[in-house]
Every structure is written in C-alpha cells, then in structure tokens.
Design an enzyme around this catalytic site. Structure first.
Site, short mmCIF file in Angstrom:
data_model
loop_
_atom_site.label_atom_id
_atom_site.label_comp_id
_atom_site.label_asym_id
_atom_site.label_seq_id
_atom_site.Cartn_x
_atom_site.Cartn_y
_atom_site.Cartn_z
N HIS A 112 3.38 -4.47 -5.83
CA HIS A 112 3.91 -3.50 -4.86
C HIS A 112 5.32 -3.97 -4.46
O HIS A 112 5.57 -4.38 -3.33
CB HIS A 112 2.99 -3.39 -3.65
CG HIS A 112 3.23 -2.18 -2.81
ND1 HIS A 112 4.15 -1.20 -3.13
CD2 HIS A 112 2.67 -1.78 -1.63
CE1 HIS A 112 4.13 -0.26 -2.20
NE2 HIS A 112 3.25 -0.59 -1.29
N GLN A 155 7.39 -2.67 -1.42
CA GLN A 155 6.89 -3.22 -0.16
C GLN A 155 7.53 -4.58 0.13
O GLN A 155 7.96 -4.86 1.24
CB GLN A 155 5.37 -3.36 -0.23
CG GLN A 155 4.75 -3.91 1.03
CD GLN A 155 4.91 -2.95 2.22
OE1 GLN A 155 4.59 -1.79 2.12
NE2 GLN A 155 5.41 -3.46 3.33
N ASP A 170 -3.17 -8.00 4.41
CA ASP A 170 -3.34 -6.66 3.82
C ASP A 170 -4.83 -6.36 3.82
O ASP A 170 -5.66 -7.25 4.11
CB ASP A 170 -2.76 -6.66 2.40
CG ASP A 170 -2.79 -5.27 1.75
OD1 ASP A 170 -2.97 -4.26 2.47
OD2 ASP A 170 -2.65 -5.20 0.50
N CYS A 185 1.43 -4.51 5.50
CA CYS A 185 2.08 -3.41 4.77
C CYS A 185 1.59 -2.05 5.23
O CYS A 185 2.28 -1.06 5.06
CB CYS A 185 1.87 -3.59 3.28
SG CYS A 185 0.14 -3.66 2.81
N ARG A 241 10.88 0.38 4.87
CA ARG A 241 10.61 0.86 3.51
C ARG A 241 11.71 1.81 3.05
O ARG A 241 12.12 1.78 1.89
CB ARG A 241 9.23 1.56 3.46
CG ARG A 241 8.03 0.64 3.67
CD ARG A 241 7.85 -0.33 2.51
NE ARG A 241 7.85 0.37 1.25
CZ ARG A 241 6.77 0.96 0.70
NH1 ARG A 241 5.61 0.84 1.31
NH2 ARG A 241 6.86 1.57 -0.46
N1 CP Z 1 2.52 0.23 2.58
C1 CP Z 1 2.33 1.32 1.82
O1 CP Z 1 2.64 1.34 0.63
O2 CP Z 1 1.81 2.38 2.48
P1 CP Z 1 1.31 3.74 1.79
O3 CP Z 1 0.15 3.39 0.91
O4 CP Z 1 0.94 4.64 2.92
O5 CP Z 1 2.45 4.30 0.99
N1 NVA Z 2 -3.26 -3.51 -1.43
C1 NVA Z 2 -3.23 -2.17 -0.93
C2 NVA Z 2 -1.85 -1.83 -0.46
C3 NVA Z 2 -1.69 -0.46 0.11
C4 NVA Z 2 -0.27 -0.16 0.50
C5 NVA Z 2 -3.69 -1.21 -2.02
O1 NVA Z 2 -3.34 -1.41 -3.19
O2 NVA Z 2 -4.41 -0.26 -1.71
#
Ligand code: CP
Ligand code: NVA
Length: 303
Positions: A128, A131, A219, A259, A287
């Site tokens: 990610h 993020q 997270d 996040c 973001r």
């Molecule tokens: N942190 C993040 O990516 O949030 P969303 O899944 O809402 O985009």
């Molecule tokens: N680790 C989480 C992050 C969400 C922004 C997922 O992948 O669902």
C-alpha cells in the site's frame, strides 16, 4: 522508461524526498500546484472498497487540472468480460495514468507489462505504497524531520506494514515491527528493506517495540480479502490492542497513527485513536497531498 509506483522501493531516497518536499510546499500554497494533468485523464480502478484512497486520488488528479475517472471492477470485470491487459490498454489509449486497487499484486504487473503510462498501486495484497507516502509526510510534519525517528508498528505484517518498511528504509526512519506468531512481516520484505539500508527490527512483544518510539502505528487485524480468516485472526491477535497503557510505554511525545479504516476495541482502543496523541485525521488528509506530488513525479510535469 515509464516510471511506475507499485511499491515504495520503485522510488529512491532523492525522489522520495522531493515528493514529500512538494507535498509540503503545495499543501501550504495551493496556488503553486502545477497544472501537470491539464487536459488529461487518470483512470482509478477499484476491485475493493475505499474511502480515503478514492477521494485522495480523485482530488489529487482534479487539483492538478486533470479528470479522474472512477471505474469499479464490477463494471469492467477484469479477466471475465475482458483481460486485465485489454482493460489496461484501453485505459492507456485515453488516459495518462492508471491507478488501481487490486486483490492480486500480479494484476498490476500485468498492466505495467502492456502500457507505457505510469501505473500506480492503490493497494494490493502485498503493498500500500500511497499510504506509506502519506505516513511519512505526517511524521515529517509532526516532528519536523524523518531521519532517526522511530516508528513502532504493532500488528499484522501486512501490505501496510510492508510499504511502511520500505518507506522507512528510504528515509532513514527506524522501524520496529511487533506481530503475533505467524503474522510477521514476510522474510523477503525484511530482506529487501535491510538491503535498502533499513535496520528493521522484528519483535514478538508490543512493549519492546514501542519503547523509545516516536510513532505507534497499527492496522486492522483482518485485511480486505481475508474475511474468512476473521475468527482465527481475532484469536491470534487477542491482547494486541493498542491501548493507553501501551502508548504510555512509548516516548512521552509519541503520536498514534493508523491508515484507517479502524476497528475500535480490536487493534486500537477508542481512548487512543480518539485521544490527544492520535494524528489519524491529519494522516488521512495527507493522502491527497502526497498522491498529488507522487503524480507530478510520475507524469514529469516538464521536469
Ligand atoms: N487507508 C486507506 O487506504 O483507506 P481506504 O481503504 O478507505 O481507501
Ligand atoms: N491492510 C488493510 C488496509 C486498508 C487500507 C487492507 O488491506 O484491507
């Protein structure tokens, strides 16, 4: 060669610093934002839900003068109605950027293989990176610097943790990761982060991780796509909630980051995420600022 952003280590320390510098500058002075996407479009394809990522990428594109096009997988039906490659080629025939949130990271690599416009990872099973840019920006804003700061990541060694490890490695941030048995950061991520110069520490006790930490980060225990594992994960992570007692064991001026979305009472107690040490809303807003300067880096903007 077309630059892509599938993981933070697609950047080097110099580009990463410039992206953060630009984010800081344009956040302070929106009139200075370059019209880097004027007359151009960016496709934003989502196989999973999103609040922050969709809004931040759409606003980043719009404030660069471009037109964001939100596409849900239900519409294009990757590899059912049409192959990933053909969807990517179609997007590239009309857009200047493809941004995509996918289940399987390999889908992004398949896109990269057939288009000559930047592909941006908006979250995959393994990474990610957008993020992580916002995370660094938030730490830098809060403390005024990154080099030598210490982040304790407590929880699942997931996509967010992996990108954070690379971001820390490229910016001189120390990272300690504490996870329950079986949920550690992948060995190849740790090796890669260490090759990038990181001294990432892996620990089995959250209290060891947060000692001396400027930032305590967590997270969700169950990421999108892992819903069938929820019960076993709840058992494995029992006792791993970031609460006020754990925050007290970090540095006196430590901040709490997440996040989002968050599950109060699971990975974080409400008293922490809604308390004075939490910077999660600043982090969420960042973001957009970091996505904007990333896009300028990727599309060139005459530099
Ligand atoms: N942190 C993040 O990516 O949030 P969303 O899944 O809402 O985009
Ligand atoms: N680790 C989480 C992050 C969400 C922004 C997922 O992948 O669902």
């Amino acid at each position: 060669m077309t630059p892509h952003f599938l993981e933070v280590d697609d950047l080097d320390p110099v580009r990463l610093r410039r992206i953060l510098d630009d984010a800081v500058a344009w956040k302070a002075d929106p009139a200075a934002i370059p019209p880097a996407l004027a007359g151009r479009a960016a496709a934003a394809l989502f196989q999973k839900p999103s609040a922050r990522t969709r809004i931040s990428i759409e606003m980043a594109v719009a404030t660069l003068g471009g037109h964001p096009i939100y596409v849900r997988d239900e519409e294009v039906n990757l590899d059912v109605r049409e192959s990933v490659e053909d969807v990517a080629r179609t997007m590239a025939s009309m857009c200047s950027v493809i941004a995509a949130r996918v289940f399987d990271h390999h889908v992004l690599e398949r896109m990269v293989a057939v288009v000559d416009i930047p592909v941006v990872n908006l979250l995959s099973d393994t990474a990610h990176p957008c993020q992580a840019l916002a995370d660094l920006l938030t730490v830098r804003e809060h403390f005024g610097d990154l080099e030598g700061r210490r982040i304790a990541y407590v929880g699942d060694g997931n996509n967010v943790a992996a990108s954070l490890a690379y971001a820390a490695a490229l910016s001189g941030v120390e990272l300690a990761v504490a996870s329950p048995d079986g949920y550690e950061l992948d060995a190849h991520v740790v090796d890669r982060a260490r090759n990038l110069g990181s001294a990432v520490e892996l620990l089995g006790d959250p209290y060891d991780a947060v000692r001396g930490a400027d930032v305590v980060y967590t997270d969700v225990w169950t990421s999108m796509g892992q819903e069938s594992e929820r019960e076993s994960r709840l058992r494995a992570f029992a006792g791993w909630t970031i609460d006020a007692a754990l925050m007290k064991a970090a540095s006196d001026d430590a901040i709490f980051m997440h996040c989002l979305p968050a599950h109060r009472g699971e990975e974080v107690a409400a008293e922490v995420i809604d308390g004075p040490q939490s910077v999660v809303w600043q982090q969420a807003g960042n973001r957009m600022h970091s996505a904007r300067s990333l896009l300028v880096d990727l599309v060139g903007a005459g530099r």
